[in-house]
Design a protein around this motif. Structure first.
Motif, PDB file in Angstrom:
ATOM      1  N   LEU A  49       0.826  -1.202   0.000  1.00 31.10           N
ATOM      2  CA  LEU A  49       0.000   0.000   0.000  1.00 31.10           C
ATOM      3  C   LEU A  49       0.864   1.257   0.000  1.00 31.10           C
ATOM      4  N   ALA A  50       1.916   1.268   0.805  1.00 27.57           N
ATOM      5  CA  ALA A  50       2.828   2.420   0.835  1.00 27.57           C
ATOM      6  C   ALA A  50       3.491   2.613  -0.526  1.00 27.57           C
ATOM      7  N   GLY A  51       3.868   1.519  -1.175  1.00 26.61           N
ATOM      8  CA  GLY A  51       4.444   1.605  -2.511  1.00 26.61           C
ATOM      9  C   GLY A  51       3.453   2.143  -3.535  1.00 26.61           C
ATOM     10  N   LEU A  52       2.201   1.736  -3.418  1.00 24.70           N
ATOM     11  CA  LEU A  52       1.177   2.248  -4.331  1.00 24.70           C
ATOM     12  C   LEU A  52       0.930   3.740  -4.124  1.00 24.70           C
ATOM     13  N   PHE A  55       1.804   9.134  -6.556  1.00 26.93           N
ATOM     14  CA  PHE A  55       2.248  10.525  -6.479  1.00 26.93           C
ATOM     15  C   PHE A  55       3.680  10.678  -7.008  1.00 26.93           C
ATOM     16  N   ARG A  56       4.100   9.813  -7.915  1.00 23.55           N
ATOM     17  CA  ARG A  56       5.484   9.784  -8.377  1.00 23.55           C
ATOM     18  C   ARG A  56       5.941  11.070  -9.036  1.00 23.55           C
ATOM     19  N   LEU A  87       2.648  11.476   2.671  1.00 27.59           N
ATOM     20  CA  LEU A  87       1.546  10.520   2.549  1.00 27.59           C
ATOM     21  C   LEU A  87       2.002   9.089   2.836  1.00 27.59           C
ATOM     22  N   THR A  88       3.173   8.726   2.355  1.00 26.42           N
ATOM     23  CA  THR A  88       3.670   7.372   2.584  1.00 26.42           C
ATOM     24  C   THR A  88       3.980   7.140   4.056  1.00 26.42           C
TER      25      THR A  88
END
Length: 172
Positions: free
Chosen positions: A37-40, A45-46, A56-57
């Protein structure tokens, strides 16, 4: 006599609730899904600034990975955010605010640590660019001259473009 017949049932229910066979595997799966989820969130927001992505992460990581005991006299752990919601629904506002403060403190530490590491990396990169020996600078100049003499085709230029990550100070 009624108490005697319900006593074993109560003990059995407590045992089932507080311990289960796949406890370690459940935590492993939960942590893995949290990292996914953190990766998504990071990927979504890349194109944004690092600080927004990290904000956010780190909220996701701190909220999901803080753990606590779900009740008194229980040896196992559960996600603290779930315990906090149960405390809120039970009306235990003191414990709710205590848990929220703990999660906020962990988030603050995580956010500041990540930001400090990022600033250190930016500083070191900037120092390497400015502190390069004169020979390396001369080599760069020669390479730039050669690259400007040979104009690549428009299609080659578009495939070589890479997105640029914004940094602190770009807006100045």
């Amino acid at each position: 006599m009624i108490n005697d017949s319900t006593e074993p049932m109560k003990l059995e229910a407590e045992t089932v609730i507080t311990t289960f066979e796949n406890y370690g595997e459940a935590w492993g799966l939960y942590i893995g899904l949290t990292l996914l989820l953190a990766g998504l969130v990071w990927f979504s927001f890349r194109k944004q600034h690092f600080l927004l992505k990290w904000l956010l992460t780190s909220i996701v990581l701190a909220g999901a990975l803080c753990f606590g005991h779900p009740a008194e006299d229980v040896e196992t752990y559960s996600p603290l955010i779930l315990n906090t919601m149960v405390e809120l629904f039970d009306g235990n506002k003191e414990q709710f605010f205590s848990d929220i403060q703990f999660i906020a403190m962990i988030w603050g530490i995580l956010f500041l640590f990540g930001t400090a590491v990022w600033l250190l990396i930016c500083y070191l990169r900037k120092g390497n660019k400015e502190g390069a020996p004169a020979k390396q600078k001369e080599n760069r100049r020669v390479e730039q001259k050669e690259s400007t003499q040979e104009e690549p085709k428009v299609s080659e230029r578009s495939s070589e473009k890479k997105p640029i990550e914004p940094t602190i100070g770009d807006d100045v």
